[in-house]
Write a protein that holds these residues in place. Structure first.
Motif, mmCIF file in Angstrom:
data_model
loop_
_atom_site.group_PDB
_atom_site.id
_atom_site.type_symbol
_atom_site.label_atom_id
_atom_site.label_comp_id
_atom_site.label_asym_id
_atom_site.label_seq_id
_atom_site.Cartn_x
_atom_site.Cartn_y
_atom_site.Cartn_z
ATOM 1 N N GLU A 76 0.878 -0.799 0.368
ATOM 2 C CA GLU A 76 -0.231 0.212 0.095
ATOM 3 C C GLU A 76 0.521 0.985 -0.027
ATOM 4 O O GLU A 76 0.666 2.662 -0.492
ATOM 5 N N ALA A 77 2.021 1.097 1.007
ATOM 6 C CA ALA A 77 3.062 2.325 0.962
ATOM 7 C C ALA A 77 4.060 2.616 -0.651
ATOM 8 O O ALA A 77 5.027 3.302 -0.784
ATOM 9 N N THR A 78 3.627 1.776 -1.718
ATOM 10 C CA THR A 78 4.433 1.364 -2.946
ATOM 11 C C THR A 78 4.285 2.866 -3.311
ATOM 12 O O THR A 78 3.124 3.628 -3.787
ATOM 13 N N GLN A 79 5.732 3.526 -3.881
ATOM 14 C CA GLN A 79 6.180 4.574 -4.030
ATOM 15 C C GLN A 79 6.132 4.984 -5.799
ATOM 16 O O GLN A 79 6.873 4.038 -6.346
ATOM 17 N N GLY A 80 5.160 5.201 -6.531
ATOM 18 C CA GLY A 80 5.393 4.831 -8.539
ATOM 19 C C GLY A 80 4.748 3.994 -8.902
ATOM 20 O O GLY A 80 3.683 3.530 -7.711
ATOM 21 N N PRO A 81 4.791 3.050 -9.983
ATOM 22 C CA PRO A 81 4.002 2.108 -9.875
ATOM 23 C C PRO A 81 3.834 0.650 -9.734
ATOM 24 O O PRO A 81 5.506 0.767 -9.315
ATOM 25 N N LEU A 82 2.874 0.228 -9.572
ATOM 26 C CA LEU A 82 3.332 -1.249 -8.877
ATOM 27 C C LEU A 82 3.925 -1.847 -10.374
ATOM 28 O O LEU A 82 2.961 -2.092 -11.407
ATOM 29 N N LEU A 83 4.774 -2.592 -9.960
ATOM 30 C CA LEU A 83 5.140 -3.263 -11.233
ATOM 31 C C LEU A 83 5.185 -4.449 -11.036
ATOM 32 O O LEU A 83 5.220 -5.246 -10.245
ATOM 33 N N ALA A 84 5.146 -5.870 -12.730
ATOM 34 C CA ALA A 84 4.756 -6.685 -12.559
ATOM 35 C C ALA A 84 5.570 -7.793 -13.975
ATOM 36 O O ALA A 84 5.328 -6.659 -15.353
ATOM 37 N N THR A 85 5.578 -8.547 -13.803
ATOM 38 C CA THR A 85 5.827 -9.517 -15.107
ATOM 39 C C THR A 85 5.703 -11.539 -14.895
ATOM 40 O O THR A 85 5.053 -11.119 -13.894
ATOM 41 N N ASN A 86 5.595 -11.725 -15.901
ATOM 42 C CA ASN A 86 5.470 -13.157 -15.251
ATOM 43 C C ASN A 86 6.510 -13.847 -15.385
ATOM 44 O O ASN A 86 7.559 -13.956 -16.431
ATOM 45 N N ALA A 87 6.631 -14.845 -14.530
ATOM 46 C CA ALA A 87 7.946 -15.789 -14.433
ATOM 47 C C ALA A 87 8.018 -16.204 -15.836
ATOM 48 O O ALA A 87 7.348 -17.487 -16.335
ATOM 49 N N ARG A 88 9.089 -16.712 -16.267
ATOM 50 C CA ARG A 88 9.979 -17.666 -17.509
ATOM 51 C C ARG A 88 10.963 -18.223 -17.039
ATOM 52 O O ARG A 88 11.636 -17.879 -16.317
#
Length: 355
Positions: free
Chosen positions: A240-252
């Motif tokens: 909840e305290a993340t500054q900036g965008p939440l980043l995500a990727t698919n693990a490969r």
């Protein structure tokens, strides 16, 4: 010694340039991105074996000025002291290594996308999207998970989804959840980990077993928070305290690539072998690759064969172990290369065995 064309200027490519130069060869790096800020948002942990490889490349001191040291691992109420472990952004590591490449007089060409490479009895020819062709004695494919060089050697061989979505970000809280330099692992709705920098910034990640994120999807914090809140841990508050965008990727990952080499072409790093993030060994394995390749070029009559013989067992074990960890299964078997043998392989002053 001859000229080596290195395709890819990330961790594997930059490290390979340092290693082959130290072995007496003439490397040239070709990077498809216009600058060196590869995966600027992602962060990684560089383990002791990665630092041991950096020592042999005379780059450990420079890398040691980036990111911050991790001295303790905490998991399930237990702690373990860490030696020579560092947390830093991937882009930072790439910039430092490329800086070392440039300082040593090795040419780096940005914005150069390889489209083809052909071997013959006297060398290898690389062709780029801008129409230019260049000639070398060897070509190294260090162009990552979606490698063009790998596709030339192994048509149709591609990374597979490793079964987890990986989220990560950077937070600031009024009261940091741990002391600086401690990496904390938490099990619950996700495999969650975080570390606090000396400046109080929380680097965090969450690995969630799920179907893959559709291409181009913007990650939804509410979806991740719904998994974390029932655990009653500090993890939801960190997200909840993340500054900036939440980043995500698919693990490969990429397991058991049939061909690592041609007569004059060789794969290394994620182009040859890529593990899911669970073991946290991707960058360290690429650095090991570079050192062993440099020594193989220096010490053996058949360096590409020697490199593959030495590296395949270790990296394929790591890929399999990471896949089992991602699936929540215990790691099977014994590492095929023990610490003593690894130290011999990495020590620049120790010649590689010829067979």
């Amino acid at each position: 010694m001859g000229r080596i064309l290195i395709i890819g200027g990330g961790v594997a490519g930059a490290a390979a340039a340092l290693a082959v130069r130290k072995a007496g060869w003439d490397p040239v790096v070709y990077e498809r991105h216009p600058d060196n800020a590869e995966d600027l948002g992602a962060f990684l942990t560089l383990a002791a074996n990665g630092h041991a490889a950096l020592d042999q490349l005379d780059a450990a001191e420079a890398v040691g000025r980036a990111g911050f040291a991790l001295h303790t691992l905490e998991f399930a109420g237990r702690t373990k002291a860490l030696e020579r472990t560092r947390c830093l952004r991937r882009g930072e590591l790439c910039r430092v290594l490329q800086g070392q490449v440039v300082r040593r007089g090795i040419p780096v060409h940005h914005g150069r996308r390889l489209i083809d490479a052909t071997e013959d009895s006297s060398g290898v020819t690389a062709r780029f999207a801008d129409g230019e062709t260049v000639r070398g004695d060897l070509l190294l494919g260090a162009d990552g998970l979606h490698s063009t060089v790998r596709e030339l050697l192994n048509p149709g061989v591609a990374p597979r989804y490793a079964g987890q979505r990986v989220f990560y970000g950077y937070s600031r809280l009024a009261e940091p959840p741990a002391e600086p330099g401690r990496i904390v692992m938490v099990r619950g709705g996700a495999a969650f980990g975080y570390a606090v920098s000396p400046g109080g910034e929380v680097y965090w990640f969450a690995r969630v077993t799920s179907d893959p994120l559709p291409e181009g999807t913007v990650p939804d914090p509410a979806w991740l928070l719904a998994l974390l809140r029932p655990d009653g841990t500090e993890c939801a508050g960190i997200v909840e305290a993340t500054q900036g965008p939440l980043l995500a990727t698919n693990a490969r990952d990429l397991a058991n690539v049939p061909r690592w080499r041609g007569e004059r072409i060789l794969l290394l790093g994620d182009a040859a072998h890529a593990a899911s993030p669970a073991t946290g060994q991707g960058a360290s394995m690429a650095l090991e690759d570079a050192v062993v390749l440099g020594k193989a070029l220096r010490d053996t009559g058949f360096p590409l064969e020697a490199y593959e013989r030495l590296r395949r067992p270790r990296v394929e074990y790591n890929t399999a172990a990471s896949a089992r960890m991602s699936a929540g299964l215990p790691v099977a078997g014994t590492p095929p290369v023990d610490e003593e043998e690894l130290a011999r392989q990495l020590d620049w002053a120790t010649a590689l065995a010829s067979s």
